[in-house]
Design an enzyme around this catalytic site. Structure first.
Site, short mmCIF file in Angstrom:
data_model
loop_
_atom_site.label_atom_id
_atom_site.label_comp_id
_atom_site.label_asym_id
_atom_site.label_seq_id
_atom_site.Cartn_x
_atom_site.Cartn_y
_atom_site.Cartn_z
N ARG A 1 44.51 45.56 47.66
CA ARG A 1 44.94 46.18 46.39
C ARG A 1 44.68 47.69 46.38
O ARG A 1 43.73 48.18 47.01
CB ARG A 1 44.23 45.48 45.22
CG ARG A 1 44.68 44.03 45.11
CD ARG A 1 43.93 43.25 44.07
NE ARG A 1 44.23 43.67 42.71
CZ ARG A 1 43.65 43.16 41.63
NH1 ARG A 1 42.72 42.20 41.77
NH2 ARG A 1 43.97 43.57 40.43
N ASP B 1 48.36 39.50 32.44
CA ASP B 1 47.88 38.39 33.28
C ASP B 1 48.53 37.06 32.93
O ASP B 1 48.26 36.05 33.57
CB ASP B 1 46.36 38.27 33.17
CG ASP B 1 45.65 39.50 33.73
OD1 ASP B 1 46.27 40.23 34.53
OD2 ASP B 1 44.49 39.73 33.34
N GLY C 1 39.33 43.03 40.82
CA GLY C 1 39.82 44.40 40.63
C GLY C 1 39.08 45.10 39.50
O GLY C 1 38.70 46.27 39.62
#
Ligand SMILES: O=C(O)C1=C[C@@H](OP(=O)(O)O)[C@@H](O)[C@H](O)C1
Ligand SMILES: C=C(OP(=O)(O)O)C(=O)O
Length: 443
Positions: free
Chosen positions: A129, A326, A101
């Site tokens: 996504r 994350d 991403g």
């Protein structure tokens, strides 16, 4: 590179005390940015400690496709001969950003204000996504975007020949959106302004300043107001990439939950916009000491000394989410081994990562005996001081889900397996040898 390898099932088993030094790889966010800013500079940028994970290798390849010379000199040591702001040439083929991403969104920003056209693709995970969060603000600069339904990849961007500067307030806390707009603003005249209500990782701002751009950050009632003056000449800088706190989280978690463990993790970035997991772990009572704090390559770093010990459940407030975005998958594992309830608030962005990370963790942890609840924006783990294990977890092409479950198995009663550990190579290619060297039983 799109994910095409065969699935790689892996299993971890209850292990004896973990001991030794864990030299985790270079920071992924900083590695992407070093290659991109190197490519937008005039002259040669020398990088050490670059993460050689697939995500970053895909960005290196993309920078070559846009005309930069990118060369590997040795382990983690790379040089980039850039083409200057506005100097990108039109790539001949499609830009395949694989699983990344960060790669695709930052590169779209970097080319959107040049008079060239590029098409971007990625693997099955990246293709699911949302890209509109980046292409919508990029269109304000004057570029033309075509995308698959739902603003997903493949995306084609016809860059703006006559770009205008943009003032943009990010609708979600996202360093990728902020960075894409700032990179596009490099080749727009005048001042491009990004306003973020929640602070997100600031590596782009730090590195742009280091490469000679005029960029300021003001904290106002609206949030952080970042102002970049367009059309600078970026000057190459040596970049020493610090070790990745998001990767460090896995051996750190393993040492916290495996009885008798004591490990050292040297040279880890302690950038405050990345530090939320470590703040949370200290609140849980974790035995972590930050030794030898220092500055390296413009980032605060320290050596982490981590020992096993009892942990208690905590509530992680929503305003901390961006600084540990994350790390929630591995925190949900640690929370199983704590006593009491851990509530993670403000975590809706986890649903649009490489996988829906709330769903993936909740499902896999429950299968392994944990008590987990989820809402759209929260995850709650009722820790019992241990985990039964004994089940397989589905990783959905998500490196962090794979590593989280493999760490869980090291302290569970029964082994924990994952259907596919191959995505680990996107961010932490040496995860397996590093963990085994500490004494982890993973195969
Ligand atoms: O800018 C970056 O390097 C990143 C930003 C974060 O994504 P978002 O911007 O989507 O929150 C993070 O999850 C990702 O791993 C890396
Ligand atoms: C979300 C992540 O990366 P990206 O958005 O770059 O795919 C990650 O590494 O956890």
């Amino acid at each position: 590179m799109s994910h095409s390898a065969e699935p790689l099932p892996m299993t971890s088993r209850r292990s004896g005390p973990l001991k030794g030094e864990a030299k985790v790889p270079g920071d992924k966010s900083i590695s992407h940015r070093a290659l991109i800013l190197g490519a937008l500079s005039v002259g040669e940028t020398h990088i050490t400690g670059l993460l050689e994970g697939q995500d970053v290798l895909d960005t290196a390849k993309a920078m070559q496709a846009f005309g930069a010379q990118v060369e590997r000199l040795g382990e983690g040591e790379w040089k980039v001969n850039g083409v200057g702001v506005g100097g990108f040439s039109e790539p001949e083929g499609v830009i395949d950003c694989g699983n990344s991403g960060t790669g695709v969104r930052l590169i779209m920003g970097a080319m959107a204000t040049s008079p060239i056209t590029a098409t971007f693709t990625g693997d099955a995970s990246l293709s699911r996504r949302p890209m509109g969060r980046v292409t919508d603000p990029l269109e304000l600069f004057g570029c033309e975007v075509t995308a698959r339904e739902g603003k997903r990849l493949p995306v084609t961007i016809k860059g703006a020949a006559e770009s205008v500067p943009v003032r943009y307030k990010t609708p979600v806390a996202s360093a990728q959106i902020k960075s894409a707009v700032l990179l596009a603003g490099l080749n727009a005249p005048g001042q491009t302004v990004v306003i973020e209500s929640e602070p997100t990782r600031d590596h782009t701002e730090r590195m742009l300043a280091g490469f000679g751009a005029t960029i300021t950050t003001e904290v106002t009632d609206e949030g952080r107001v970042i102002t970049l003056t367009g059309r600078p000449e970026l000057k190459p800088q040596p970049v020493a990439v610090p070790r990745d706190p998001s990767s460090a989280a896995f051996p750190v978690a393993a040492a916290l939950i495996v009885p008798g463990s004591e490990i050292r993790v040297p040279g880890v970035s302690r950038n405050p916009t990345r530090d939320g997991l470590y703040v949370t772990l200290l609140e849980m009572g974790a035995d972590i000491t930050f030794e030898n704090p220092r500055e390296e390559g413009g980032e605060p770093v320290a050596d982490l000394l981590v020992r096993h010990g009892p942990l208690k459940g905590v509530t992680v407030p929503p305003e901390r989410a961006a600084s540990m975005i994350d790390e929630f998958p591995i925190l949900s594992v640690i929370a199983c081994f704590a006593t009491g309830t851990t509530v993670m608030q403000g975590v809706h962005e986890l649903r649009v990562k490489e996988s829906d990370r709330i769903e993936a963790m909740a499902t896999g942890l429950r299968a392994n005996g944990a008590s987990v609840e989820e809402t759209q924006d929260t995850m709650t783990v009722h820790g019992s001081g241990g985990l039964r294990g004994g089940a397989n977890a589905v990783t959905h092409l998500d490196h962090r889900i794979a590593m989280s479950f493999l760490v869980a198995g090291l302290a569970s009663e029964q082994p924990v397996s994952v259907d596919d550990g191959s995505p680990i190579a996107t961010s932490f290619p040496d995860f397996l040898p590093l963990m085994k060297a500490l004494g982890a039983d993973i195969a």
